[in-house]
Scaffold this motif. Structure first.
Motif, PDB file in Angstrom:
ATOM      1  N   TRP A 102       0.848  -1.189   0.000  1.00  0.00           N
ATOM      2  CA  TRP A 102       0.000   0.000   0.000  1.00  0.00           C
ATOM      3  C   TRP A 102       0.881   1.236   0.000  1.00  0.00           C
ATOM      4  CZ3 TRP A 102      -5.387  -0.713   0.609  1.00  0.00           C
ATOM      5  CH2 TRP A 102      -5.774  -2.030   0.923  1.00  0.00           C
ATOM      6  N   THR A 103       0.405   2.300  -0.611  1.00  0.00           N
ATOM      7  CA  THR A 103       1.068   3.603  -0.477  1.00  0.00           C
ATOM      8  C   THR A 103       0.093   4.515   0.253  1.00  0.00           C
ATOM      9  OG1 THR A 103       2.439   3.298  -2.428  1.00  0.00           O
ATOM     10  CG2 THR A 103       2.098   5.557  -1.676  1.00  0.00           C
ATOM     11  N   TRP A 104       0.614   5.174   1.288  1.00  0.00           N
ATOM     12  CA  TRP A 104      -0.219   5.959   2.206  1.00  0.00           C
ATOM     13  C   TRP A 104       0.208   7.420   2.220  1.00  0.00           C
ATOM     14  CZ3 TRP A 104      -4.102   3.646   5.131  1.00  0.00           C
ATOM     15  CH2 TRP A 104      -4.091   2.241   5.155  1.00  0.00           C
ATOM     16  N   LEU A 105      -0.762   8.297   2.376  1.00  0.00           N
ATOM     17  CA  LEU A 105      -0.511   9.663   2.827  1.00  0.00           C
ATOM     18  C   LEU A 105      -0.885   9.651   4.295  1.00  0.00           C
ATOM     19  CD1 LEU A 105       0.143  12.675   2.327  1.00  0.00           C
ATOM     20  CD2 LEU A 105      -2.313  13.002   1.900  1.00  0.00           C
ATOM     21  N   ALA A 106       0.054  10.061   5.142  1.00  0.00           N
ATOM     22  CA  ALA A 106      -0.172  10.012   6.584  1.00  0.00           C
ATOM     23  C   ALA A 106       0.305  11.290   7.232  1.00  0.00           C
ATOM     24  CB  ALA A 106       0.541   8.804   7.195  1.00  0.00           C
ATOM     25  N   LEU A 107      -0.200  11.524   8.417  1.00  0.00           N
ATOM     26  CA  LEU A 107       0.190  12.679   9.219  1.00  0.00           C
ATOM     27  C   LEU A 107       1.104  12.196  10.329  1.00  0.00           C
ATOM     28  CD1 LEU A 107      -0.540  15.755   9.327  1.00  0.00           C
ATOM     29  CD2 LEU A 107      -2.175  15.161  11.129  1.00  0.00           C
ATOM     30  N   SER A 108       2.317  12.751  10.374  1.00  0.00           N
ATOM     31  CA  SER A 108       3.276  12.355  11.407  1.00  0.00           C
ATOM     32  C   SER A 108       2.886  12.953  12.748  1.00  0.00           C
ATOM     33  CB  SER A 108       4.679  12.815  11.030  1.00  0.00           C
ATOM     34  OG  SER A 108       4.780  14.226  11.167  1.00  0.00           O
ATOM     35  N   GLU A 109       3.539  12.484  13.802  1.00  0.00           N
ATOM     36  CA  GLU A 109       3.267  13.011  15.139  1.00  0.00           C
ATOM     37  C   GLU A 109       3.599  14.494  15.234  1.00  0.00           C
ATOM     38  OE1 GLU A 109       3.773   9.901  18.540  1.00  0.00           O
ATOM     39  OE2 GLU A 109       5.426   9.569  17.122  1.00  0.00           O
ATOM     40  N   SER A 110       4.491  14.966  14.370  1.00  0.00           N
ATOM     41  CA  SER A 110       4.857  16.385  14.369  1.00  0.00           C
ATOM     42  C   SER A 110       3.916  17.233  13.513  1.00  0.00           C
ATOM     43  CB  SER A 110       6.294  16.555  13.867  1.00  0.00           C
ATOM     44  OG  SER A 110       6.384  16.190  12.499  1.00  0.00           O
ATOM     45  N   GLY A 111       2.932  16.585  12.857  1.00  0.00           N
ATOM     46  CA  GLY A 111       1.958  17.314  12.057  1.00  0.00           C
ATOM     47  C   GLY A 111       2.346  17.509  10.605  1.00  0.00           C
ATOM     48  N   LYS A 112       3.362  16.771  10.145  1.00  0.00           N
ATOM     49  CA  LYS A 112       3.826  16.890   8.754  1.00  0.00           C
ATOM     50  C   LYS A 112       3.236  15.759   7.918  1.00  0.00           C
ATOM     51  CE  LYS A 112       8.150  16.889   6.057  1.00  0.00           C
ATOM     52  NZ  LYS A 112       7.635  17.786   5.042  1.00  0.00           N
ATOM     53  N   LEU A 113       2.851  16.082   6.682  1.00  0.00           N
ATOM     54  CA  LEU A 113       2.371  15.055   5.768  1.00  0.00           C
ATOM     55  C   LEU A 113       3.545  14.226   5.249  1.00  0.00           C
ATOM     56  CD1 LEU A 113      -0.204  16.976   3.535  1.00  0.00           C
ATOM     57  CD2 LEU A 113      -0.648  15.622   5.589  1.00  0.00           C
ATOM     58  N   GLU A 114       3.317  12.917   5.139  1.00  0.00           N
ATOM     59  CA  GLU A 114       4.340  12.012   4.625  1.00  0.00           C
ATOM     60  C   GLU A 114       3.710  11.023   3.652  1.00  0.00           C
ATOM     61  OE1 GLU A 114       6.225  10.005   7.855  1.00  0.00           O
ATOM     62  OE2 GLU A 114       6.946  11.841   8.809  1.00  0.00           O
ATOM     63  N   ILE A 115       4.414  10.696   2.593  1.00  0.00           N
ATOM     64  CA  ILE A 115       4.024   9.614   1.694  1.00  0.00           C
ATOM     65  C   ILE A 115       4.828   8.395   2.104  1.00  0.00           C
ATOM     66  CG2 ILE A 115       3.950   8.795  -0.685  1.00  0.00           C
ATOM     67  CD1 ILE A 115       3.931  11.782  -1.536  1.00  0.00           C
ATOM     68  N   ILE A 116       4.133   7.310   2.429  1.00  0.00           N
ATOM     69  CA  ILE A 116       4.807   6.139   2.996  1.00  0.00           C
ATOM     70  C   ILE A 116       4.452   4.890   2.193  1.00  0.00           C
ATOM     71  CG2 ILE A 116       5.274   4.841   5.100  1.00  0.00           C
ATOM     72  CD1 ILE A 116       3.940   7.125   6.665  1.00  0.00           C
ATOM     73  N   PRO A 117       5.430   4.292   1.498  1.00  0.00           N
ATOM     74  CA  PRO A 117       5.175   3.004   0.863  1.00  0.00           C
ATOM     75  C   PRO A 117       5.337   1.903   1.916  1.00  0.00           C
ATOM     76  CG  PRO A 117       7.411   3.732   0.365  1.00  0.00           C
ATOM     77  CD  PRO A 117       6.779   4.806   1.216  1.00  0.00           C
ATOM     78  N   MET A 118       4.378   0.988   1.966  1.00  0.00           N
ATOM     79  CA  MET A 118       4.427  -0.051   2.995  1.00  0.00           C
ATOM     80  C   MET A 118       4.140  -1.406   2.366  1.00  0.00           C
ATOM     81  SD  MET A 118       2.813   1.937   6.286  1.00  0.00           S
ATOM     82  CE  MET A 118       4.019   1.253   7.421  1.00  0.00           C
ATOM     83  N   LYS A 119       4.911  -2.388   2.761  1.00  0.00           N
ATOM     84  CA  LYS A 119       4.815  -3.723   2.188  1.00  0.00           C
ATOM     85  C   LYS A 119       3.660  -4.500   2.798  1.00  0.00           C
ATOM     86  CE  LYS A 119       7.477  -5.661  -0.084  1.00  0.00           C
ATOM     87  NZ  LYS A 119       7.323  -5.959  -1.523  1.00  0.00           N
ATOM     88  N   ASP A 120       3.133  -5.409   2.023  1.00  0.00           N
ATOM     89  CA  ASP A 120       2.143  -6.381   2.466  1.00  0.00           C
ATOM     90  C   ASP A 120       0.966  -5.716   3.173  1.00  0.00           C
ATOM     91  OD1 ASP A 120       3.754  -8.365   1.332  1.00  0.00           O
ATOM     92  OD2 ASP A 120       4.933  -8.559   3.154  1.00  0.00           O
TER      93      ASP A 120
END
Length: 196
Positions: free
Chosen positions: A127-145
């Motif tokens: 899956w590829t995710w757009l997520a909000l970090s604990e610091s409030g920054k947007l991150e694009i995160i590729p994640m396996k399985d």
């Protein structure tokens, strides 16, 4: 607690031709249903039987109980993914999602290109995710399985499923084409709700 397959928030033919009724019959009706069935079986007489789905995911990930983790996470991921899609998609984000994307990526086009490239290049299943970090920054995160941002204490905002079963019926092996079409059906209202 017994988990159930959620209803789709739109008719099965509402996203055609990007995702057809047949595509949903397999992806939602068979793949997602199997994760739900497996999860319920695995939770029988387990210490996690009364936990919420998010707790099951984080606890079993930490303890390396992969059978429960994988099925719980895939149930969560798919339930979240269906809400990321809409027949009323807008070509660009609006509201707080737009503001944060421009703040953290410079422009929507920059974000879209980076997200699409990362999703296309993710090797194998995941899956590829757009997520909000604990610091409030947007991150694009590729994640396996079955992995998702919850295991890293990050808030999921948007995702795309790039397991082959997500697109093979309607796009065969053309993952990049599926990702290109995905932007036509993104539910930016759902992203904004996740940012509240």
């Amino acid at each position: 607690m017994t988990f159930i397959l959620p209803q789709l928030p739109y008719p099965k033919d509402a996203l055609e031709p990007i995702i057809t009724k047949e595509g949903f019959d397999y992806h939602h009706g068979k793949h997602h249903q199997t994760y739900v069935n497996n999860l319920n079986d695995l939770l029988t007489n387990s210490p996690y039987a009364n936990e919420c789905l998010e707790n099951i995911i984080t606890l079993t990930y930490e303890k390396g109980e992969l059978a429960i983790y994988n099925n719980a996470a895939q149930h969560y991921n798919h339930s979240f993914y269906w809400k990321c899609l809409t027949p009323n998609g807008q070509n660009e984000p609006f509201g707080i999602a737009k503001d944060l994307i421009i703040r953290d990526f410079g422009s929507f086009e920059n974000f879209k290109k980076e997200f699409s490239t990362i999703a296309t290049k993710l090797f194998g299943a995941g899956w590829t995710w757009l997520a909000l970090s604990e610091s409030g920054k947007l991150e694009i995160i590729p994640m396996k399985d079955a992995d998702n941002p919850l295991i890293h204490n990050k808030k999921p905002l948007l995702t795309i499923d790039v397991w082959e079963h997500a697109y093979y019926i309607d796009h065969r092996n053309a993952r990049a084409k599926f990702i290109e079409d995905y932007w036509k059906i993104v539910n930016w209202e759902f992203v904004n709700q996740n940012l509240l």
